[in-house]
Design a protein around this motif. Sequence first.
Motif, mmCIF file in Angstrom:
data_model
loop_
_atom_site.group_PDB
_atom_site.id
_atom_site.type_symbol
_atom_site.label_atom_id
_atom_site.label_comp_id
_atom_site.label_asym_id
_atom_site.label_seq_id
_atom_site.Cartn_x
_atom_site.Cartn_y
_atom_site.Cartn_z
ATOM 1 N N ALA A 1 0.841 -1.205 0.000
ATOM 2 C CA ALA A 1 0.000 0.000 0.000
ATOM 3 C C ALA A 1 0.875 1.253 0.000
ATOM 4 O O ALA A 1 0.609 2.208 -0.748
ATOM 5 N N GLN A 2 1.927 1.231 0.801
ATOM 6 C CA GLN A 2 2.796 2.417 0.844
ATOM 7 C C GLN A 2 3.555 2.598 -0.467
ATOM 8 O O GLN A 2 3.918 3.718 -0.852
ATOM 9 N N VAL B 1 1.012 4.633 -2.170
ATOM 10 C CA VAL B 1 0.620 5.888 -1.513
ATOM 11 C C VAL B 1 1.807 6.836 -1.356
ATOM 12 O O VAL B 1 1.686 8.048 -1.600
ATOM 13 N N LEU B 2 2.972 6.291 -0.956
ATOM 14 C CA LEU B 2 4.106 7.148 -0.596
ATOM 15 C C LEU B 2 5.306 7.052 -1.524
ATOM 16 O O LEU B 2 6.099 7.982 -1.598
#
Lengths: 417, 199
Positions: free
Chosen positions: A65-66, A69-70
Amino acid sequence: MTMDTRATQPALVRVGLAIAVVLGLGSWTGRAHAYGWMIARDYTGCGTCHADPSGGGLLTVYGRAQGEVLLRTRYSRVAADEEPGRVKDFLFGAFALPDSVLLGGEYRAGYLHSVAAGTASIDKFLQMQSDLQGQVSFGRVRMNASIGYDHNGAQAARLTSADRDNLISRVHWLGVDLGADNTWLVRVGRMNVPYGLRGIEHTFFIRSPTGPLFGAGVHDDINAGQQHGVALAYNVDGLRGELMLIAGNLQLTPAAEREQGYSGYLEWAPSVHVAVGVSTLITQVSREPLFQTALTRQAHGLFGRFSPLRQLTIMSEVDLLVNAQPRGVSRAYSGTGYAALLQADCEPVQGLHFILSGEAIAPPYVQTATSYGGWGSVAWFFAPHTDVRVDAILQSLGVGSQHVAASTLLGQLHVYL
Amino acid sequence: MTIARPFQWRADTTKRDTTRAAVLLALLACAGMYPSNARAKLAHQGASSVQFTALGSMGLKMVGTSSELAITEDAQSISLLVKLTQLDTGISLRDRHMRDKYLQVQKFPTTTLVVPRSGLKLPAQGATSQGNVQATLQLHGHEHPVSVQYQVQRHGTAFDVQGSLRLQMTDFDIIVPAYMGITVKPDVDVVAKFVAADL
């Protein structure tokens, strides 16, 4: 590069071989992802995003997920707080996996151009990494392994025994989570060596596993520097560490060339943007593969990460290196040296990194000059699961008491499944 | 009294010093809640900070900050109010989850700390005072007592203020956050630091 050369070669020839390795004859191979600069995003630890508690390689669901997202560039303000969606998942979400299963894959390829004074330039395509990785959990028990193909350069991880084009396994371990919040993880198997900063630039002097400067670094790279053994990792808010008892790289033959000993680190993060740590390693080998002599290696060091701005991360590692041969033999490979790295990562736009690295190493050998290197790198995580990177490297390599200038330009494409 | 550096407090100048000081202490006691206000108004500047810290599994640590604080007062208490819509953890998606799913800021846009005046001590000139005060925190539509630690240093007309409290999300019927296998622990630490000046 194979592991069985040199014993009878003169020192300068061996130095020449080392330079050749620096210039790409095998050392620019695979890397997993391990990004210490995530401290700029308030992540001081590694276990939230990686199955390996000390970072690198197979991603957890949260890590995936990161990644969306990041890690990668988001192309609109609205997109900044969008859910990562199924594209984050294995094979871009082609199918759903049970919660107990993690799967991943890495493909990395590159093109290398390098020149050393007095030698012909080298231009070559590099197959750097083609790995599949997985983990299955049964409650607190985890089974984790990778398998891949390697053309040339990760022989220390090979499962088959051809000179080239081998099946390899960089990691395979069985682990048990312990503690109320899985604070502890005890593992047995083949794992990355826990020491200092962990990163993808596996040819940095501080790590230099088998090639550059005769493997003078710590040998803790995540390309093929893993060892078999037993490890205990600890992860809580602001404090993480791991200690590994090294039984040797059991994929390396003959057995006399396997190192035994220990390696470990402890890192303290007084805030989410500052972390400092200590590392220590002592190993012993009956016949060091490069030097063909019994050798005790020690490395003890300090490392730190600091993110004064969200767009900037400073990382550094300094190691004391000590080699000791037994009494009664030539002491040519004994001595005390050091290796140091200073790296600044600037991320002006999410996903786009400008990286400057300076490094030095004084190998722990008799009569070997200090080598210096400077890297200018650009990495762009421009699409889901995908990044490109260019490194321009200038080095002044110590060859005996002399220095040889070398330059390298490396471009690479990395995709994780 | 006006609080300046880093907060500016536009207040009723007819109030007595003790009252004003008590209001000031309440600010630090609030440790993390920021105002927009009634009779007094604070403007953030300088080295002031208010932040919350939550921990999660696998060593996860998240820090959120806010920069707006409002204060109101009556004869018995001082109230500090923070706009939850202004909380920022540095990650947009996480902020959205925090606001929408857990704090439900559309229904509960603010949190208020009510501090009884009787529990506060002010330092003399050049001195430091500190203590604990039992306050009441209103959050997520629920009210719960909390213990607030505060410390105040007085230098001339300036007060260096720091306060902290620990709250339990479950006391306020807030769902314990969990995301992609990482779970946040229910206890949250809140800290506020600022300088106030008695003008």
